[in-house]
Scaffold this active site. Structure first.
Site, mmCIF file in Angstrom:
data_model
loop_
_atom_site.group_PDB
_atom_site.id
_atom_site.type_symbol
_atom_site.label_atom_id
_atom_site.label_comp_id
_atom_site.label_asym_id
_atom_site.label_seq_id
_atom_site.Cartn_x
_atom_site.Cartn_y
_atom_site.Cartn_z
ATOM 1 N N CYS A 40 -2.503 8.866 2.346
ATOM 2 C CA CYS A 40 -1.433 8.240 1.551
ATOM 3 C C CYS A 40 -0.415 9.339 1.289
ATOM 4 O O CYS A 40 -0.529 10.460 1.784
ATOM 5 C CB CYS A 40 -2.001 7.672 0.247
ATOM 6 S SG CYS A 40 -2.499 8.955 -0.883
ATOM 7 N N ARG A 65 -6.648 12.446 2.237
ATOM 8 C CA ARG A 65 -7.677 11.671 1.531
ATOM 9 C C ARG A 65 -8.907 11.391 2.416
ATOM 10 O O ARG A 65 -9.248 10.240 2.705
ATOM 11 C CB ARG A 65 -7.093 10.360 1.005
ATOM 12 C CG ARG A 65 -5.781 10.453 0.254
ATOM 13 C CD ARG A 65 -5.856 11.225 -1.035
ATOM 14 N NE ARG A 65 -6.623 10.553 -2.064
ATOM 15 C CZ ARG A 65 -6.156 9.614 -2.883
ATOM 16 N NH1 ARG A 65 -4.910 9.203 -2.726
ATOM 17 N NH2 ARG A 65 -6.916 9.074 -3.815
ATOM 18 N N ASP A 98 -3.783 13.559 -12.199
ATOM 19 C CA ASP A 98 -2.994 12.336 -12.402
ATOM 20 C C ASP A 98 -1.972 12.456 -13.520
ATOM 21 O O ASP A 98 -1.202 11.528 -13.746
ATOM 22 C CB ASP A 98 -3.932 11.152 -12.675
ATOM 23 C CG ASP A 98 -4.710 10.767 -11.431
ATOM 24 O OD1 ASP A 98 -5.661 9.971 -11.553
ATOM 25 O OD2 ASP A 98 -4.387 11.282 -10.346
ATOM 26 N N LYS A 102 -7.566 1.666 -14.811
ATOM 27 C CA LYS A 102 -7.571 1.289 -13.395
ATOM 28 C C LYS A 102 -8.731 1.975 -12.680
ATOM 29 O O LYS A 102 -9.485 1.330 -11.945
ATOM 30 C CB LYS A 102 -6.261 1.703 -12.730
ATOM 31 C CG LYS A 102 -6.267 1.633 -11.214
ATOM 32 C CD LYS A 102 -4.961 2.056 -10.592
ATOM 33 C CE LYS A 102 -4.857 3.511 -10.328
ATOM 34 N NZ LYS A 102 -5.567 4.000 -9.138
ATOM 35 N N ASN A 103 -8.896 3.254 -12.930
ATOM 36 C CA ASN A 103 -9.888 4.022 -12.151
ATOM 37 C C ASN A 103 -11.315 3.843 -12.646
ATOM 38 O O ASN A 103 -12.245 4.373 -12.041
ATOM 39 C CB ASN A 103 -9.490 5.492 -12.093
ATOM 40 C CG ASN A 103 -8.255 5.689 -11.231
ATOM 41 O OD1 ASN A 103 -7.836 4.782 -10.517
ATOM 42 N ND2 ASN A 103 -7.655 6.865 -11.318
ATOM 43 N N ARG A 127 0.840 -0.815 -9.435
ATOM 44 C CA ARG A 127 -0.583 -0.635 -9.072
ATOM 45 C C ARG A 127 -1.380 -0.153 -10.280
ATOM 46 O O ARG A 127 -2.568 -0.447 -10.391
ATOM 47 C CB ARG A 127 -0.712 0.422 -7.968
ATOM 48 C CG ARG A 127 -0.018 0.052 -6.687
ATOM 49 C CD ARG A 127 -0.393 0.999 -5.594
ATOM 50 N NE ARG A 127 -1.856 1.105 -5.492
ATOM 51 C CZ ARG A 127 -2.474 1.886 -4.622
ATOM 52 N NH1 ARG A 127 -1.767 2.631 -3.798
ATOM 53 N NH2 ARG A 127 -3.782 1.935 -4.553
ATOM 54 N N ARG A 170 -6.762 2.258 -1.125
ATOM 55 C CA ARG A 170 -7.804 3.148 -0.616
ATOM 56 C C ARG A 170 -9.126 2.965 -1.343
ATOM 57 O O ARG A 170 -10.197 3.167 -0.783
ATOM 58 C CB ARG A 170 -7.361 4.605 -0.760
ATOM 59 C CG ARG A 170 -6.099 4.997 -0.036
ATOM 60 C CD ARG A 170 -5.930 6.468 -0.097
ATOM 61 N NE ARG A 170 -7.032 7.128 0.574
ATOM 62 C CZ ARG A 170 -8.154 7.532 -0.021
ATOM 63 N NH1 ARG A 170 -8.319 7.315 -1.312
ATOM 64 N NH2 ARG A 170 -9.116 8.101 0.650
HETATM 65 C C1 EPZ Z 1 -9.749 9.476 -7.500
HETATM 66 O O1 EPZ Z 1 -9.332 9.517 -6.156
HETATM 67 C C2 EPZ Z 1 -8.687 8.679 -8.250
HETATM 68 N N1 EPZ Z 1 -8.644 7.320 -7.717
HETATM 69 C C3 EPZ Z 1 -7.335 9.363 -8.094
HETATM 70 O O2 EPZ Z 1 -6.386 8.632 -8.860
HETATM 71 C C4 EPZ Z 1 -7.446 10.769 -8.666
HETATM 72 O O3 EPZ Z 1 -6.210 11.440 -8.493
HETATM 73 C C5 EPZ Z 1 -8.565 11.531 -7.943
HETATM 74 O O4 EPZ Z 1 -9.797 10.800 -8.052
HETATM 75 C C6 EPZ Z 1 -8.784 12.923 -8.518
HETATM 76 O O5 EPZ Z 1 -9.090 12.827 -9.869
HETATM 77 C C7 EPZ Z 1 -9.575 6.428 -8.131
HETATM 78 O O6 EPZ Z 1 -10.468 6.739 -8.903
HETATM 79 C C8 EPZ Z 1 -9.460 5.037 -7.580
HETATM 80 P P1 EPZ Z 1 -11.302 12.640 -4.839
HETATM 81 P P2 EPZ Z 1 -10.368 10.015 -5.019
HETATM 82 O O7 EPZ Z 1 -12.261 12.106 -3.832
HETATM 83 O O8 EPZ Z 1 -11.754 9.715 -5.418
HETATM 84 C C9 EPZ Z 1 -11.309 15.760 -1.318
HETATM 85 C C10 EPZ Z 1 -4.396 7.535 -9.269
HETATM 86 O O9 EPZ Z 1 -3.228 7.927 -9.316
HETATM 87 N N2 EPZ Z 1 -12.285 14.897 -0.641
HETATM 88 O O10 EPZ Z 1 -11.840 13.020 -6.181
HETATM 89 O O11 EPZ Z 1 -9.887 9.490 -3.708
HETATM 90 C C11 EPZ Z 1 -9.926 15.143 -1.408
HETATM 91 O O12 EPZ Z 1 -9.186 15.396 -0.223
HETATM 92 C C12 EPZ Z 1 -5.296 8.015 -8.172
HETATM 93 O O13 EPZ Z 1 -4.921 6.755 -10.095
HETATM 94 C C13 EPZ Z 1 -12.840 15.305 0.560
HETATM 95 O O14 EPZ Z 1 -12.514 16.369 1.081
HETATM 96 O O15 EPZ Z 1 -10.152 11.575 -5.049
HETATM 97 C C14 EPZ Z 1 -9.339 15.841 -2.605
HETATM 98 O O16 EPZ Z 1 -8.802 17.085 -2.194
HETATM 99 C C15 EPZ Z 1 -4.581 8.947 -7.214
HETATM 100 N N3 EPZ Z 1 -13.748 14.506 1.185
HETATM 101 C C16 EPZ Z 1 -10.545 16.105 -3.513
HETATM 102 O O17 EPZ Z 1 -11.689 15.920 -2.673
HETATM 103 C C17 EPZ Z 1 -14.141 13.301 0.631
HETATM 104 O O18 EPZ Z 1 -14.998 12.624 1.232
HETATM 105 C C18 EPZ Z 1 -10.659 15.162 -4.685
HETATM 106 O O19 EPZ Z 1 -10.498 13.850 -4.202
HETATM 107 C C19 EPZ Z 1 -13.566 12.901 -0.585
HETATM 108 C C20 EPZ Z 1 -12.650 13.720 -1.201
#
Ligand code: EPZ
Length: 419
Positions: free
Chosen positions: A117, A122, A306, A22-23, A398, A93
């Site tokens: 979420c 996020r 995850d 998915k990701n 999803r 998202r």
């Molecule tokens: C991706 O989400 C994945 N989703 C998530 O999988 C996964 O849990 C996550 O990466 C971490 O590995 C997809 O790839 C579609 P991040 P993402 O930006 O990119 C902070 C699932 O279950 N952050 O890596 O949204 C954020 O708050 C989903 O498949 C900022 O502060 O996660 C978090 O603490 C859930 N500012 C950390 O970074 C930003 O602009 C990591 O989030 C962006 C992120």
């Protein structure tokens, strides 16, 4: 609303095939917006998030033909719309991933702010900061991110926090920018690398794939390619946990064991016998009770957030006491109270949960709150004595293709009930 009805206590045995990730498929489908000519994407899983992305791209004027064998033919030559509307973004998202490619190829984009979420607020501030560094004018107003740029210019970006979709968005913006870009502190998740390999197949020039520093030489245009999506390492890990938590033996095929080494190490620490080949991995628990394993989530190649909920369930029935520390998201323990309803002994202290294993969990009505929490509850239900009803299972659909069929194939007593 549909629910899962699970009668636990069955030792699971057998083999299942991992679906496409998915990701990985979500950013790769977004990347088709960059292609001047038609593209073929293979190994596409049949998931709600894929359907949402196909709808989003279609509303922009992208032509997509999605067949039953997991192949999507994509033609982005006639884009007419550069907006990702709230009604779609609020359901997924990851729609934010169209921002970078729309800006890079068309110089304009309006994407609804994804909002938070269940697992956290996020934010997308790093996406916006990086696009501004690449020369885009980005305003956030009326719940939308509105961006424009004549042509993006290469920049040196250092990400304050490792962000998976942030890295992916900026990578897709940089590939058509003028000049060289460097993204430091880039996410190293395999799904980021899969996107990068797809972009290279389209004609992008990217160095450092798989490392935390990506160097991109912008090109004038990208062509379509024929690309097969990476297998889903989190789905793979979830089925391996199904063996570990029920004392069974499960082989996952069409997958890549090297993508989840940190998970396999934890399974070995829990007492599982782990064997693997180039495209398969097997966990055999030999009908033994797992041993407690402590873990701390962190960016790849460390332990993936995850898989945290799934290991929470394993520790709930394991022999010993484990601590689970969640460092990525601020609210990713929503499954803990639900596990407690099934008899788990869990004490949450901030971002750490102390789980004292109990020999037996008991079926109960529980509620799924997010995708991976749902997976944790299903695993607990498979091990629990008696009947569990899991509500709000749309979260599962999803990210897990045909989950009840695959679990039934392993001997599980699970059915989807409409009520
Ligand atoms: C991706 O989400 C994945 N989703 C998530 O999988 C996964 O849990 C996550 O990466 C971490 O590995 C997809 O790839 C579609 P991040 P993402 O930006 O990119 C902070 C699932 O279950 N952050 O890596 O949204 C954020 O708050 C989903 O498949 C900022 O502060 O996660 C978090 O603490 C859930 N500012 C950390 O970074 C930003 O602009 C990591 O989030 C962006 C992120």
């Amino acid at each position: 609303m549909e629910k899962f009805l699970i009668n636990g206590g069955v030792v699971l045995r057998g083999s299942v095939r991992a679906s496409g990730s998915k990701n990985a498929v979500l950013p790769i489908l977004a990347a088709t917006l960059l292609a001047d000519s038609p593209m073929i994407v293979r190994n596409v899983p049949d998931l709600r998030d894929v359907k949402t992305t196909v709808q989003l791209l279609s509303e922009m004027g992208v032509k997509l033909e999605h067949d039953a064998s997991g192949v999507i033919q994509v033609d982005s030559s006639q884009i007419t719309e550069f907006t990702a509307p709230y009604d779609l973004v609020k359901t997924m998202r990851a729609s934010i991933l169209v921002l970078g490619p729309l800006l890079a190829r068309f110089g304009q984009a309006a994407v609804s702010l994804p909002g938070g979420c269940a697992i956290g607020t996020r934010p997308v501030d790093l996406h916006i900061k990086g696009l501004r560094a690449l020369g885009a004018e980005v305003e956030v107003e009326g719940g939308y991110i509105r961006a424009q740029a004549k042509r993006l210019k290469g920049a040196h970006i250092v990400l304050e926090t490792v962000t998976v979709t942030g890295t992916e968005n900026l990578l897709m913006a940089a590939v058509l920018a003028e000049g060289t870009s460097v993204i430091e502190n880039a996410a190293r998740e395999p799904e980021v690398s899969d996107l990068a390999h797809c972009l290279v197949a389209m004609g992008a020039q990217i160095e450092g794939i798989g490392s935390d520093t990506l160097t991109i030489q912008g090109v004038d245009s990208l062509a379509g390619c024929d690309y097969s999506v990476l297998s889903d390492r989190i789905e793979t890990g979830t089925y391996l946990l199904a063996a570990a938590i029920t004392g069974g033996c499960v082989k996952v095929t069409d997958t890549q064991p090297n993508l989840l080494e940190s998970v396999l190490l934890k399974l070995e620490q829990a007492g599982a016998v782990v064997e693997s080949g180039d495209d398969w991995v097997q966990v055999d628990m030999q009908e033994r009770r797992p041993k407690s394993v402590s873990l701390r989530t962190a960016p790849h190649p460390a332990f993936p957030t995850d898989m945290q909920a799934q290991f929470s369930a394993l520790n709930a029935v394991a022999d010993g006491v484990a601590t689970i520390t969640e460092t990525i998201f601020e609210n990713r323990f929503m499954h803990m109270p639900e596990l407690q309803r099934m008899g788990a002994t869990i004490e949450v202290q901030g971002n750490t949960a102390v789980i004292t294993g109990t020999p037996q969990l008991y079926g109960a009505p529980v509620m799924a709150t997010d995708l991976r929490a749902s997976a944790g509850l299903i695993l607990a239900a498979l091990a629990a004595q008696g009947e569990t009803i899991i509500d709000r299972i749309y979260h599962m659909d999803r990210g897990y293709e045909q989950i009840e069929q695959k679990l039934t194939q392993l001997g599980a007593n699970i059915q989807r009930i409409a009520c």
